[in-house]
Design a protein around this motif. Structure first.
Motif, PDB file in Angstrom:
ATOM      1  N   ASP A  84       0.815  -1.220   0.000  1.00  0.00           N
ATOM      2  CA  ASP A  84       0.000   0.000   0.000  1.00  0.00           C
ATOM      3  C   ASP A  84       0.848   1.269   0.000  1.00  0.00           C
ATOM      4  N   ILE A  85       2.169   1.118  -0.028  1.00  0.00           N
ATOM      5  CA  ILE A  85       3.062   2.259   0.191  1.00  0.00           C
ATOM      6  C   ILE A  85       3.729   2.704  -1.103  1.00  0.00           C
ATOM      7  N   ASP A  86       3.775   4.022  -1.288  1.00  0.00           N
ATOM      8  CA  ASP A  86       4.498   4.653  -2.382  1.00  0.00           C
ATOM      9  C   ASP A  86       5.472   5.648  -1.752  1.00  0.00           C
ATOM     10  N   TRP A  87       6.309   6.294  -2.581  1.00  0.00           N
ATOM     11  CA  TRP A  87       7.300   7.243  -2.060  1.00  0.00           C
ATOM     12  C   TRP A  87       7.218   8.548  -2.847  1.00  0.00           C
ATOM     13  N   VAL A  88       7.358   9.680  -2.134  1.00  0.00           N
ATOM     14  CA  VAL A  88       7.349  10.998  -2.782  1.00  0.00           C
ATOM     15  C   VAL A  88       8.455  11.861  -2.180  1.00  0.00           C
ATOM     16  N   ASP A  89       8.871  12.872  -2.928  1.00  0.00           N
ATOM     17  CA  ASP A  89       9.840  13.849  -2.442  1.00  0.00           C
ATOM     18  C   ASP A  89       9.094  15.051  -1.871  1.00  0.00           C
ATOM     19  N   ILE A  90       9.526  15.527  -0.711  1.00  0.00           N
ATOM     20  CA  ILE A  90       8.954  16.735  -0.118  1.00  0.00           C
ATOM     21  C   ILE A  90      10.088  17.628   0.370  1.00  0.00           C
ATOM     22  N   ALA A  91       9.767  18.895   0.585  1.00  0.00           N
ATOM     23  CA  ALA A  91      10.766  19.827   1.103  1.00  0.00           C
ATOM     24  C   ALA A  91      11.165  19.416   2.523  1.00  0.00           C
ATOM     25  N   TYR A  92      12.473  19.481   2.785  1.00  0.00           N
ATOM     26  CA  TYR A  92      12.993  19.084   4.094  1.00  0.00           C
ATOM     27  C   TYR A  92      13.056  20.326   4.984  1.00  0.00           C
TER      28      TYR A  92
END
Length: 322
Positions: free
Chosen positions: A209-217
């Motif tokens: 059920d898991i995906d990955w995304v980039d976000i601001a750190y």
């Protein structure tokens, strides 16, 4: 009858004469892309006549446009003896200078490579960084006779604010090298797990059920779940949308024991295990304490939920009266 034929012939001759007086050999080009530094009469009119190569204006900058309205067109036709008359007051021509277009994405890539060499781009703990231009839709139009290559001549990066300014340079054969100033900021990024599909309370999250995304750190990122293992086996406290970054308090352990469920009471010591049936008096997640009535003794005891429909009361010795 002869008189009528003569009359028709006369009217036809008049019509031809009138038509000829309003038929001009030159025609206006409605739109034109030019590749030279100057605009000629022939860029404006087809069949412009003997002065078609005469320069009438400087071309706009690469990628820019210039519009000649009906008054300007009439003046050009009169001065350069072009056989043309306007058909309406709305006659005009738009001339656009051809160019090599350098996109904001390409500029960001060049700056990313240059900034990466400084070693001061990404914050400690971040996975990587991106370059964000202040003008995110900018385009740099270069002359068509340039080589189309762009490099960074000067870069200033503030290591604290992560803002930068840079001078871009591109060589051009028709003029001296072209320069352009750009500004923006460096954004540190981190990859976090998210849900691939919307899930609701009671749904149990699994690895698929898991995906990955980039976000601001940034500070907010510190409150988010960064590790996949902190998601698996949990259930949302509220509906969570697909692709939404998830905080620790967005999740909880799923209920493995529901009130009035029939459960298995386990008591074990060493290799010896004793079981009995009971009825749960409360809801409980895995690891939580729950009250259970032993259906054989009708006594109420406290146990720990260890799985779906299973509770543990510890050792037989500690629970000899359960």
């Amino acid at each position: 009858m002869l008189k009528n034929l003569l009359k028709i012939s006369f009217l036809s001759l008049v019509g031809v004469t009138l038509f000829t007086s309003y038929a001009y050999s030159a025609t206006l080009k409605p739109q034109q892309t030019i590749d030279a530094e100057t605009i000629s009469v022939g860029d404006v009119f087809d069949d412009a006549g003997q002065y078609q190569d005469r320069v009438i204006a400087q071309s706009p900058a690469p990628g820019k446009k210039i519009v000649f309205d009906v008054r300007t067109l009439a003046k050009i036709a009169r001065i350069y003896k072009v056989d043309w008359k306007p058909t309406s007051r709305y006659d005009k021509i738009t001339l656009q200078r051809a160019s090599i277009t350098i996109s904001s994405d390409y500029i960001s890539e060049i700056l990313h490579a240059e900034i990466d060499q400084t070693g001061e781009a990404a914050l400690k703990g971040a996975d990587h960084f991106t370059v964000q231009l202040d003008n995110r839709t900018m385009e740099w139009h270069l002359p068509t006779d340039s080589d189309g290559l762009v490099s960074v001549k000067k870069l200033n990066l503030n290591p604290v604010t992560k803002r930068f300014s840079a001078t871009l340079i591109s060589s051009a054969t028709e003029t001296k090298p072209l320069q352009k100033m750009v500004t923006g900021k460096v954004i540190s990024m981190i990859e976090v797990p998210v849900l691939a599909e919307t899930m609701r309370p009671g749904d149990i999250i699994s690895a698929r059920d898991i995906d990955w995304v980039d976000i601001a750190y940034d500070r907010k990122a510190a409150r988010l779940i960064h590790d996949e293992k902190d998601l698996v086996g949990k259930t949302p406290r509220r509906s969570l949308m697909a692709g939404q970054a998830i905080r620790i308090y967005d999740l909880e352990e799923p209920t493995v024991i529901s009130r009035n469920d029939t459960v298995v009471i386990r008591a074990e010591t060493g290799s010896l295990t004793v079981t009995a049936k009971g009825r749960a008096l409360d809801d409980a997640a895995k690891g939580e304490t729950v009250r259970v009535m032993n259906l054989q003794s009708n006594k109420t005891i406290e146990a720990v939920a260890t799985g779906y429909g299973v509770v543990s009361v510890g050792t037989i010795f500690a629970s000899s009266n359960y």
